[in-house]
Design a protein around this motif. Structure first.
Motif, PDB file in Angstrom:
ATOM      1  N   GLY A 130       0.821  -1.200   0.000  1.00 48.15           N
ATOM      2  CA  GLY A 130       0.000   0.000   0.000  1.00 48.15           C
ATOM      3  C   GLY A 130       0.852   1.247   0.000  1.00 48.15           C
ATOM      4  N   THR A 131       0.185   2.385   0.050  1.00 46.55           N
ATOM      5  CA  THR A 131       0.851   3.680   0.062  1.00 46.55           C
ATOM      6  C   THR A 131       0.818   4.237   1.477  1.00 46.55           C
ATOM      7  N   TYR A 132       1.963   4.669   1.954  1.00 49.15           N
ATOM      8  CA  TYR A 132       2.115   5.228   3.296  1.00 49.15           C
ATOM      9  C   TYR A 132       2.598   6.671   3.162  1.00 49.15           C
ATOM     10  N   LYS A 133       1.938   7.580   3.874  1.00 51.94           N
ATOM     11  CA  LYS A 133       2.327   8.992   3.835  1.00 51.94           C
ATOM     12  C   LYS A 133       2.608   9.486   5.250  1.00 51.94           C
ATOM     13  N   GLY A 134       3.584  10.403   5.345  1.00 55.51           N
ATOM     14  CA  GLY A 134       3.908  10.945   6.653  1.00 55.51           C
ATOM     15  C   GLY A 134       5.080  11.900   6.601  1.00 55.51           C
ATOM     16  N   ASP A 135       5.683  12.102   7.756  1.00 54.75           N
ATOM     17  CA  ASP A 135       6.798  13.033   7.897  1.00 54.75           C
ATOM     18  C   ASP A 135       8.034  12.298   8.401  1.00 54.75           C
ATOM     19  N   ALA A 136       9.178  12.865   8.060  1.00 49.30           N
ATOM     20  CA  ALA A 136      10.451  12.269   8.473  1.00 49.30           C
ATOM     21  C   ALA A 136      11.415  13.364   8.906  1.00 49.30           C
ATOM     22  N   THR A 137      12.332  12.973   9.765  1.00 52.02           N
ATOM     23  CA  THR A 137      13.406  13.845  10.208  1.00 52.02           C
ATOM     24  C   THR A 137      14.707  13.302   9.657  1.00 52.02           C
ATOM     25  N   ILE A 138      15.473  14.169   9.007  1.00 51.48           N
ATOM     26  CA  ILE A 138      16.766  13.766   8.461  1.00 51.48           C
ATOM     27  C   ILE A 138      17.846  14.478   9.261  1.00 51.48           C
ATOM     28  N   ASN A 174       0.589   1.758  10.502  1.00 54.32           N
ATOM     29  CA  ASN A 174       1.790   2.598  10.521  1.00 54.32           C
ATOM     30  C   ASN A 174       3.016   1.828  10.042  1.00 54.32           C
ATOM     31  N   MET A 175       3.867   2.535   9.328  1.00 56.99           N
ATOM     32  CA  MET A 175       5.159   1.990   8.931  1.00 56.99           C
ATOM     33  C   MET A 175       6.228   2.965   9.421  1.00 56.99           C
ATOM     34  N   SER A 176       7.115   2.485  10.267  1.00 49.88           N
ATOM     35  CA  SER A 176       8.251   3.294  10.701  1.00 49.88           C
ATOM     36  C   SER A 176       9.427   2.994   9.788  1.00 49.88           C
ATOM     37  N   VAL A 177      10.127   4.048   9.402  1.00 49.68           N
ATOM     38  CA  VAL A 177      11.245   3.922   8.483  1.00 49.68           C
ATOM     39  C   VAL A 177      12.493   4.490   9.145  1.00 49.68           C
ATOM     40  N   ASN A 178      13.588   3.753   9.033  1.00 53.22           N
ATOM     41  CA  ASN A 178      14.892   4.225   9.475  1.00 53.22           C
ATOM     42  C   ASN A 178      15.863   3.959   8.327  1.00 53.22           C
ATOM     43  N   ILE A 179      16.474   5.031   7.827  1.00 57.61           N
ATOM     44  CA  ILE A 179      17.400   4.912   6.703  1.00 57.61           C
ATOM     45  C   ILE A 179      18.725   5.544   7.111  1.00 57.61           C
ATOM     46  N   GLU A 180      19.767   4.756   7.037  1.00 60.75           N
ATOM     47  CA  GLU A 180      21.109   5.247   7.354  1.00 60.75           C
ATOM     48  C   GLU A 180      21.910   5.296   6.051  1.00 60.75           C
ATOM     49  N   ASP A 181      22.231   6.514   5.634  1.00 57.43           N
ATOM     50  CA  ASP A 181      23.027   6.726   4.427  1.00 57.43           C
ATOM     51  C   ASP A 181      24.474   6.922   4.871  1.00 57.43           C
ATOM     52  N   ILE A 182      25.294   5.898   4.713  1.00 58.08           N
ATOM     53  CA  ILE A 182      26.666   5.901   5.210  1.00 58.08           C
ATOM     54  C   ILE A 182      27.496   7.002   4.550  1.00 58.08           C
ATOM     55  N   ASN A 183      27.369   7.164   3.253  1.00 56.87           N
ATOM     56  CA  ASN A 183      28.193   8.132   2.534  1.00 56.87           C
ATOM     57  C   ASN A 183      27.835   9.573   2.867  1.00 56.87           C
ATOM     58  N   GLY A 231      22.993  19.544  10.399  1.00 57.09           N
ATOM     59  CA  GLY A 231      21.725  19.927  11.019  1.00 57.09           C
ATOM     60  C   GLY A 231      20.620  18.924  10.816  1.00 57.09           C
ATOM     61  N   VAL A 232      19.405  19.392  11.097  1.00 54.64           N
ATOM     62  CA  VAL A 232      18.206  18.549  11.017  1.00 54.64           C
ATOM     63  C   VAL A 232      17.255  19.142   9.989  1.00 54.64           C
ATOM     64  N   THR A 233      16.699  18.288   9.144  1.00 50.19           N
ATOM     65  CA  THR A 233      15.746  18.700   8.117  1.00 50.19           C
ATOM     66  C   THR A 233      14.458  17.914   8.302  1.00 50.19           C
ATOM     67  N   MET A 234      13.335  18.604   8.243  1.00 48.75           N
ATOM     68  CA  MET A 234      12.030  17.949   8.286  1.00 48.75           C
ATOM     69  C   MET A 234      11.509  17.805   6.855  1.00 48.75           C
ATOM     70  N   CYS A 235      10.954  16.645   6.549  1.00 50.63           N
ATOM     71  CA  CYS A 235      10.442  16.374   5.206  1.00 50.63           C
ATOM     72  C   CYS A 235       9.082  15.709   5.274  1.00 50.63           C
ATOM     73  N   THR A 236       8.368  15.810   4.188  1.00 52.92           N
ATOM     74  CA  THR A 236       7.140  15.068   3.963  1.00 52.92           C
ATOM     75  C   THR A 236       7.496  13.955   2.992  1.00 52.92           C
ATOM     76  N   GLY A 237       6.780  12.843   3.079  1.00 53.35           N
ATOM     77  CA  GLY A 237       7.137  11.769   2.164  1.00 53.35           C
ATOM     78  C   GLY A 237       6.041  10.766   1.928  1.00 53.35           C
ATOM     79  N   THR A 238       6.299   9.953   0.930  1.00 54.13           N
ATOM     80  CA  THR A 238       5.417   8.856   0.550  1.00 54.13           C
ATOM     81  C   THR A 238       6.273   7.628   0.291  1.00 54.13           C
ATOM     82  N   GLY A 297      26.380  10.421   5.611  1.00 57.06           N
ATOM     83  CA  GLY A 297      26.439  10.593   7.057  1.00 57.06           C
ATOM     84  C   GLY A 297      25.103  11.053   7.612  1.00 57.06           C
ATOM     85  N   SER A 298      24.018  10.570   7.019  1.00 55.85           N
ATOM     86  CA  SER A 298      22.696  11.001   7.454  1.00 55.85           C
ATOM     87  C   SER A 298      21.867   9.821   7.964  1.00 55.85           C
ATOM     88  N   THR A 299      20.930  10.156   8.870  1.00 56.71           N
ATOM     89  CA  THR A 299      19.976   9.184   9.361  1.00 56.71           C
ATOM     90  C   THR A 299      18.583   9.775   9.195  1.00 56.71           C
TER      91      THR A 299
END
Length: 134
Positions: A35-43, A113-122, A48-55, A124-126
Motif C-alpha cells: 500500500g501507500t504510506y504517507k507521513g513526515d520524516a526527520t533527516i 503505521n510503517m516506521s522507516v529508518n534509513i542510514e546513508d553511510i556516505n 543539522g536537522v531537516t524535516m520532510c514530507t514523504g510517501t 552521514g545522514s539518518t
C-alpha cells in the motif's frame, strides 16, 4: 551404522535445501503490508536537522519505493525485494551497496503505521519517520 549416518546426512541436506529455497521465494515485504504510506520524516546530518514530507509505496511484489521532500530537499529511494530480509513478522531490513555507496534500511509495521529508518553511510545522514497507510 553407515545407513544411519547416510540417512541423517540426507535429512540434513534436504532440510537445508528447503530452508534456502523458502528464504529466496519469500524475499521482500509481505503482501499484507502492500500500500501507500504517507507521513513526515526527520533527516539528521552533521550540518543539522531537516524535516520532510514523504510517501513510501510497498508494492505487491515486496519491493519499496519512497520519496522525501521539502522546499529545499528531494530524495528518492528504491529497494528491490531481493535486498529485503524479514527479521520478524513486522520488521524488515535491507542493505544496498551501490558500488561504494551504502544505505541501510529498517521498515517496521504496526497496524496501519510503517516506521522507516534509513542510514546513508556516505552522506552521514539518518532518516527516521512514521508513515500512515492510506
Amino acid at each position: 551404522m553407515k545407513t544411519i549416518l547416510k540417512t541423517i546426512s540426507i535429512i540434513i541436506f534436504i532440510s537445508m535445501f528447503i530452508l534456502s529455497c523458502s528464504k529466496n521465494e519469500h524475499g521482500g515485504i509481505d503482501s499484507k503490508y502492500a500500500g501507500t504510506y504517507k507521513g513526515d520524516a526527520t533527516i539528521k546530518t552533521l550540518s543539522g536537522v531537516t524535516m520532510c514530507t514523504g510517501t513510501f509505496n510497498v508494492n505487491s511484489d515486496g519491493s519499496v519505493k519512497g520519496n522525501l521532500f521539502n522546499e529545499n530537499y528531494k530524495k528518492s529511494y528504491t529497494v528491490s525485494k531481493s535486498n529485503l530480509e524479514k527479521q520478524s513478522d513486522n520488521k524488515y531490513t535491507a542493505k544496498q551497496n551501490l558500488g561504494c555507496y551504502i544505505i541501510n534500511y529498517i521498515f517496521t509495521f504496526d497496524g496501519n503505521n510503517m516506521s522507516v529508518n534509513i542510514e546513508d553511510i556516505n552522506e552521514g545522514s539518518t532518516t527516521e519517520g512514521t508513515f500512515i497507510k492510506e
